[in-house]
Design an enzyme around this catalytic site. Structure first.
Site, PDB file in Angstrom:
ATOM      1  CB  SER A  79      -0.921  -0.085   1.228  1.00  0.00           C
ATOM      2  OG  SER A  79      -1.934   0.877   1.142  1.00  0.00           O
TER       3      SER A  79
ATOM      4  CG  ASP B  67      -5.828  -5.527   2.276  1.00  0.00           C
ATOM      5  OD1 ASP B  67      -6.348  -6.597   2.637  1.00  0.00           O
ATOM      6  OD2 ASP B  67      -5.904  -5.078   1.123  1.00  0.00           O
TER       7      ASP B  67
ATOM      8  CG  HIS C 134      -4.139  -0.908  -1.011  1.00  0.00           C
ATOM      9  ND1 HIS C 134      -4.003  -0.842   0.346  1.00  0.00           N
ATOM     10  CD2 HIS C 134      -4.702  -2.114  -1.277  1.00  0.00           C
ATOM     11  CE1 HIS C 134      -4.475  -1.957   0.881  1.00  0.00           C
ATOM     12  NE2 HIS C 134      -4.895  -2.752  -0.080  1.00  0.00           N
TER      13      HIS C 134
END
Lengths: 268, 192
Positions: free
Chosen positions: B18, B138, B45
């Site tokens: 991310s 996540d 992401h």
């Protein structure tokens, strides 16, 4: 949950209710079933299976939850821009325009296209057939009511698709909901239709089926693409999702891709 | 750490990242050896936009070709696959990719957990998952799946991560086999 469990459940669904999910992409389908089992707090797979076998009301929820009903208005604005600029002017030369949204879910994309047709002054001679296998989501299409908190984003996508009006003129805001203009809904015909088991029911000038084929395996994709091929008039258009393709499919030679957007023109 | 770790072949390497992970990949991918014997799957992401230039940017200097996944693409060794923006990415048992536009998971689509869990299911003990910098939870649940299927888990050393939260969360809430900096990651991956 084992793969064999999924097979059992899918056999039940077909034998008892006629729903055939055997050619759905298995990884995604299994994930949906595991997710539902957890959301509805079944202690084990056996309880879920029993409920599906014996409770028709629950079956409705089950089918609705294992199929994906996430959609939005003007998703991929560049796609809608291409519809606006490349496709609608061609369709506009026809006396009558028939559109099929296959697997339309709650209908956000149907209303998006209705807005484009209205702005091109073509809505009055168009009919938009909106079909899905879930009767519940079609009820939402009929009402044309979507969450108000999404409108800011939809408005931005609308503008990015080449829209020049104030997006809020298309709906009335009330109690956190946006109710879309009745003049749009009037041109939308809803019907249940299962792409797995139902056949062709009309001839269309444009078929949109975006982000539905991703849930099907290759064999079922081919079957559905044949159905679309048979349901399109000559020189009709087929629009798929941004990561879907006709390439390597059985019908690829009947179509020509128009541009970078996933829009194909039927050439035979 | 398991003793047989490096003697076991790798079926697939799946990398989740991310905020702050791109910089890591820009350094890591070019020092991976060419013709890797397994596929590398990237789940990052990123902003949902039409621009697909990220795969081109990641390709530069990379000795293994980078491809943004399309529906039903085969999962082949020696390729680096990038999850497309705004879809979850899953692997089928016949080693093809499936895309899924269902609800976001951990406020994310693609979600790292979704792909980690799918890779764990298909590759079992041959799965290797690597979690990079990020400010989100996540990846942690996905690590639990990878471990329970017998696979291996690696995190970027939070000390070296621009956003240490994500690898740190995985360390404290799941089971991690290796905590590595970029050079160590490359060493390990090149020996898989």
């Amino acid at each position: 949950m084992e793969d064999e469990d999924i097979d059992l459940l899918l056999t039940d669904l077909f034998d008892l209710y006629g729903y055939d999910f055997t050619n759905y992409s298995r990884a995604s389908l299994k994930r949906r079933i595991v997710r539902l089992c957890s959301i509805d707090k079944f202690p084990s797979f056996a309880e879920l299976r029993y409920k599906v076998r014996t409770d028709e009301a629950y079956l409705k929820r089950f089918v609705e939850e294992i199929t994906v009903n996430v959609t939005e208005m003007f998703r991929d604005p560049s796609f809608y821009k291409s519809l606006r600029e490349d496709i609608l002017p061609v369709l506009g030369t026809k006396p009558f325009i028939r559109v099929w949204h296959a697997g339309c879910s709650t209908g956000e994309e149907v209303y998006s296209l209705a807005i484009l047709l209205k702005e091109a002054n073509l809505l009055r001679k168009s009919l938009l057939y909106a079909t899905d296998l879930n009767p519940t989501v079609l009820e939402k299409v009929r009402k044309g009511i979507f969450p108000l908190n999404q409108m800011k984003q939809y408005s931005e996508s609308y503008i990015a698709s080449g829209g020049v009006n104030d997006f809020s003129t298309y709906y009335t805001a009330n109690y956190g909901q946006a109710k879309f203009d009745q003049s749009l809904a009037e041109k939308i015909i809803i019907s249940t239709h299962n792409l797995v088991s139902d056949g062709s029911f009309n001839e269309f000038d444009l078929i949109l089926c975006r982000n539905v084929l991703i849930y099907f395996d290759k064999d079922l994709q081919d079957r559905v693409l044949k159905l679309f091929d048979a349901s399109l008039g000559s020189l009709g258009y087929l629009a798929l999702g941004t990561k879907e393709t006709l390439k390597f499919s059985v019908v690829q030679h009947n179509f020509k891709q128009l541009n970078r957007e996933k829009i194909w023109k039927k050439i035979v | 750490m398991e003793e047989d770790s490096l003697n076991r072949p790798c079926g697939a390497l799946v990398i989740g990242g991310s905020a702050g992970s791109l910089q890591v990949l820009f350094q890591l991918l070019p020092i991976l050896k060419p013709a890797l014997t397994f596929p590398v799957i990237l789940v990052l992401h990123r902003r949902n936009s039409a621009d697909s230039t990220l795969s081109e940017v990641l390709s530069s200097k990379n000795q293994n070709p980078v491809k943004e996944v399309e529906d039903k693409d085969p999962v082949l060794p020696g390729n680096v696959y990038l999850a497309p923006a705004d879809y979850h990415l899953l692997v089928e048992r016949d080693f093809t990719f499936s895309l899924d536009y269902s609800e976001k998971v951990n406020f994310s689509r693609p979600s790292i957990d979704v792909t980690f869990e799918s890779v764990a299911e298909v590759y079992g003990r041959l799965a290797v998952a690597l979690l990079l910098s990020g400010a989100n939870e996540d990846g942690t649940k996905g690590f639990l799946s990878v471990k329970s299927s017998g696979g291996r888990t690696i995190v970027q050393d939070p000390e070296t991560a621009q956003m240490p939260f994500m690898p740190h969360h995985a360390i404290t809430h799941s089971s991690v086999d290796y905590i590595l900096n970029i050079t160590q990651m490359a060493d390990l991956i090149n020996r898989l």
